[in-house]
Design a protein around this motif. Sequence first.
Motif, PDB file in Angstrom:
ATOM      1  N   ALA A 199       0.838  -1.208   0.000  1.00 44.31           N
ATOM      2  CA  ALA A 199       0.000   0.000   0.000  1.00 44.31           C
ATOM      3  C   ALA A 199       0.871   1.255   0.000  1.00 44.31           C
ATOM      4  N   ILE A 200       1.936   1.269   0.799  1.00 41.75           N
ATOM      5  CA  ILE A 200       2.826   2.447   0.848  1.00 41.75           C
ATOM      6  C   ILE A 200       3.428   2.700  -0.540  1.00 41.75           C
ATOM      7  N   LYS A 201       3.914   1.624  -1.179  1.00 44.41           N
ATOM      8  CA  LYS A 201       4.518   1.794  -2.510  1.00 44.41           C
ATOM      9  C   LYS A 201       3.490   2.344  -3.513  1.00 44.41           C
ATOM     10  N   LEU A 202       2.262   1.799  -3.459  1.00 43.29           N
ATOM     11  CA  LEU A 202       1.241   2.255  -4.415  1.00 43.29           C
ATOM     12  C   LEU A 202       0.885   3.721  -4.179  1.00 43.29           C
ATOM     13  N   VAL A 203       0.769   4.121  -2.906  1.00 44.06           N
ATOM     14  CA  VAL A 203       0.423   5.524  -2.631  1.00 44.06           C
ATOM     15  C   VAL A 203       1.565   6.432  -3.086  1.00 44.06           C
ATOM     16  N   CYS A 204       2.799   6.060  -2.742  1.00 46.22           N
ATOM     17  CA  CYS A 204       3.932   6.923  -3.110  1.00 46.22           C
ATOM     18  C   CYS A 204       4.082   7.020  -4.627  1.00 46.22           C
ATOM     19  N   GLY A 205       3.657   5.995  -5.334  1.00 48.25           N
ATOM     20  CA  GLY A 205       3.788   6.010  -6.799  1.00 48.25           C
ATOM     21  C   GLY A 205       2.599   6.630  -7.521  1.00 48.25           C
ATOM     22  N   ASN A 206       1.465   6.811  -6.838  1.00 43.83           N
ATOM     23  CA  ASN A 206       0.252   7.201  -7.574  1.00 43.83           C
ATOM     24  C   ASN A 206      -0.552   8.370  -7.008  1.00 43.83           C
ATOM     25  N   LEU A 207      -0.346   8.723  -5.729  1.00 50.33           N
ATOM     26  CA  LEU A 207      -1.226   9.760  -5.157  1.00 50.33           C
ATOM     27  C   LEU A 207      -1.038  11.115  -5.843  1.00 50.33           C
ATOM     28  N   HIS A 208       0.210  11.505  -6.075  1.00 51.22           N
ATOM     29  CA  HIS A 208       0.422  12.803  -6.717  1.00 51.22           C
ATOM     30  C   HIS A 208      -0.187  12.798  -8.122  1.00 51.22           C
ATOM     31  N   THR A 209      -0.072  11.660  -8.805  1.00 52.68           N
ATOM     32  CA  THR A 209      -0.639  11.553 -10.163  1.00 52.68           C
ATOM     33  C   THR A 209      -2.157  11.739 -10.151  1.00 52.68           C
ATOM     34  N   VAL A 210      -2.857  11.035  -9.232  1.00 53.70           N
ATOM     35  CA  VAL A 210      -4.334  11.172  -9.260  1.00 53.70           C
ATOM     36  C   VAL A 210      -4.766  12.563  -8.814  1.00 53.70           C
ATOM     37  N   TYR A 211      -3.936  13.199  -7.992  1.00 58.94           N
ATOM     38  CA  TYR A 211      -4.252  14.581  -7.584  1.00 58.94           C
ATOM     39  C   TYR A 211      -4.175  15.516  -8.795  1.00 58.94           C
ATOM     40  N   LEU A 212      -3.136  15.331  -9.618  1.00 61.25           N
ATOM     41  CA  LEU A 212      -2.954  16.199 -10.798  1.00 61.25           C
ATOM     42  C   LEU A 212      -3.830  15.774 -11.969  1.00 61.25           C
ATOM     43  N   LYS A 213      -4.021  14.448 -12.094  1.00 59.59           N
ATOM     44  CA  LYS A 213      -4.760  13.932 -13.260  1.00 59.59           C
ATOM     45  C   LYS A 213      -5.876  13.013 -12.778  1.00 59.59           C
ATOM     46  N   PRO A 214      -7.015  13.604 -12.384  1.00 60.60           N
ATOM     47  CA  PRO A 214      -8.112  12.797 -11.828  1.00 60.60           C
ATOM     48  C   PRO A 214      -8.618  11.718 -12.775  1.00 60.60           C
ATOM     49  N   ASP A 215      -8.360  11.905 -14.110  1.00 58.74           N
ATOM     50  CA  ASP A 215      -8.883  10.940 -15.092  1.00 58.74           C
ATOM     51  C   ASP A 215      -7.942   9.777 -15.362  1.00 58.74           C
ATOM     52  N   ASP A 216      -6.834   9.720 -14.653  1.00 56.21           N
ATOM     53  CA  ASP A 216      -5.869   8.630 -14.891  1.00 56.21           C
ATOM     54  C   ASP A 216      -6.410   7.355 -14.225  1.00 56.21           C
ATOM     55  N   TYR A 217      -7.037   6.524 -15.033  1.00 53.30           N
ATOM     56  CA  TYR A 217      -7.737   5.354 -14.490  1.00 53.30           C
ATOM     57  C   TYR A 217      -6.779   4.386 -13.783  1.00 53.30           C
ATOM     58  N   ASP A 218      -5.616   4.149 -14.387  1.00 55.03           N
ATOM     59  CA  ASP A 218      -4.689   3.174 -13.788  1.00 55.03           C
ATOM     60  C   ASP A 218      -4.207   3.647 -12.415  1.00 55.03           C
ATOM     61  N   ALA A 219      -3.938   4.964 -12.315  1.00 55.29           N
ATOM     62  CA  ALA A 219      -3.494   5.497 -11.016  1.00 55.29           C
ATOM     63  C   ALA A 219      -4.635   5.441 -10.003  1.00 55.29           C
ATOM     64  N   ARG A 220      -5.860   5.716 -10.451  1.00 61.49           N
ATOM     65  CA  ARG A 220      -7.036   5.607  -9.554  1.00 61.49           C
ATOM     66  C   ARG A 220      -7.180   4.156  -9.056  1.00 61.49           C
ATOM     67  N   GLN A 221      -7.026   3.222  -9.996  1.00 61.39           N
ATOM     68  CA  GLN A 221      -7.142   1.798  -9.634  1.00 61.39           C
ATOM     69  C   GLN A 221      -6.085   1.443  -8.587  1.00 61.39           C
ATOM     70  N   ALA A 222      -4.861   1.935  -8.794  1.00 61.90           N
ATOM     71  CA  ALA A 222      -3.776   1.641  -7.845  1.00 61.90           C
ATOM     72  C   ALA A 222      -4.112   2.194  -6.462  1.00 61.90           C
ATOM     73  N   MET A 223      -4.671   3.413  -6.412  1.00 61.07           N
ATOM     74  CA  MET A 223      -5.025   4.013  -5.112  1.00 61.07           C
ATOM     75  C   MET A 223      -6.191   3.253  -4.464  1.00 61.07           C
ATOM     76  N   HIS A 224      -7.118   2.772  -5.284  1.00 61.20           N
ATOM     77  CA  HIS A 224      -8.268   2.021  -4.743  1.00 61.20           C
ATOM     78  C   HIS A 224      -7.781   0.701  -4.123  1.00 61.20           C
ATOM     79  N   ASN A 225      -6.857   0.050  -4.841  1.00 60.66           N
ATOM     80  CA  ASN A 225      -6.286  -1.198  -4.301  1.00 60.66           C
ATOM     81  C   ASN A 225      -5.487  -0.917  -3.034  1.00 60.66           C
ATOM     82  N   ALA A 226      -4.709   0.179  -3.060  1.00 60.05           N
ATOM     83  CA  ALA A 226      -3.887   0.524  -1.888  1.00 60.05           C
ATOM     84  C   ALA A 226      -4.764   0.759  -0.664  1.00 60.05           C
TER      85      ALA A 226
END
Length: 360
Positions: A199-226
């Motif tokens: 979960a830590i790795k997924l958040v560190c790799g994807n939270l900033h991305t979903v904040y900047l790009k709300p439509d990035d489905y893969d990053a959203r999926q990663a945060m949902h799994n995390a």
Amino acid sequence: MGVFNLGPKIYMGPGTLVAVLNGLKRFFIVTDEFMRASKKVRYITEAVDEVGGDSLIFSGVKPDPDTHIIAAGVKEAASFRPDCIVAFGGGSVIDVAKAIRFFGKERIGDCFLAIIPTTSGTGSEVSNYSVITDAEKMVKYPLTSDLLLPDAAILDASLVMSVPPSVTADTGIDVLTHAVEAFVSKGHTDFSDAMAEKAIKLVCGNLHTVYLKPDDYDARQAMHNASCMAGVAFSNAGLGLNHAMAHALGAVFHIPHGRANGILLPYVMMFNAGCTTKLTPAAERYAQIASFLDLDTSALRPAALSVIRSIRSLIGKINIPTSIGAAGIGRDEFEAKLGRLADAAMEDACRASNPTDSKR
Ligand code: NAD
């Protein structure tokens, strides 16, 4: 005796909602006014129609849900007599649905509990917690019991695409706090570590991305799994002082839960690691996080500090305030309520698994 509870079955992918609801007939849908008015709740009602069931929508959930909301929900559910309670919303909605089934058991009868989270934050869809506020006492209680565990959690990242950036930031930092607290908790095991680390790795790799790009489905999926993995981790390992204080801040000042966690996280990590005094065993756990995040591992202190700095940097990038003052609480107001805040935090059940004695 050690037990690792994997929690409810987790369903993913298209068509899962209908498959989960199939065979059930009366659906009590717990949600909030935004999900009802924006018609997002059709996601559930259309699936109910498909399985030939009846439904009643209870949309009375508000942030930091209190005992009055639970009582109103139990009353409505008892007169509807559902065989399934469906939670559709963020952590506030999920906690209410869990509490309605738990406290209303005698009046409602046995019910299947299906959870569909629409934020990526609390992990409540798989946790044995329900956080309920006593509005009169202004205290948020993290209730814990395996009887609160849902029967099914459905992860569909398409539902979180509409979450606005500020809620994405708050809920995302909540995930990180769950995972970090679980990783250093007194109750951690190899099993909870595996979930927390991922979960830590997924958040560190994807939270900033979903904040900047709300439509990035893969990053959203990663945060949902995390979010879900961190939920399994803390549900087994416990949380810590960060959550104990965040609950107090939420009950007294209604700072959104994740934001309260994010404000506190670097300070609590500094305290737990003993960075300004003598390093504690928790510092070694933070150093392990530094290692799997490929940060500075030259020695214990720089390693622990490198994780704290990295989290502070992430918090800055997603515009989480760095102090309670920056979150809009004036000094006088804060000091007037400090005694109440401190008492609530010291009595909060989450403090028990904090790695460092918080009475120092
Ligand atoms: P929330 O449920 O209060 O929702 C925040 C806001 O987001 C609401 O206004 C909601 O309407 C909106 N929202 C939800 N889904 C949306 C969507 N898809 N699109 C647009 N807006 C949407 O916030 P939360 O952070 O999910 O939950 C916080 C609550 O959960 C707190 O009370 C906290 O104490 C509790 N919590 C519980 C657990 C647990 O294990 N039970 C763990 C952590 C936190």
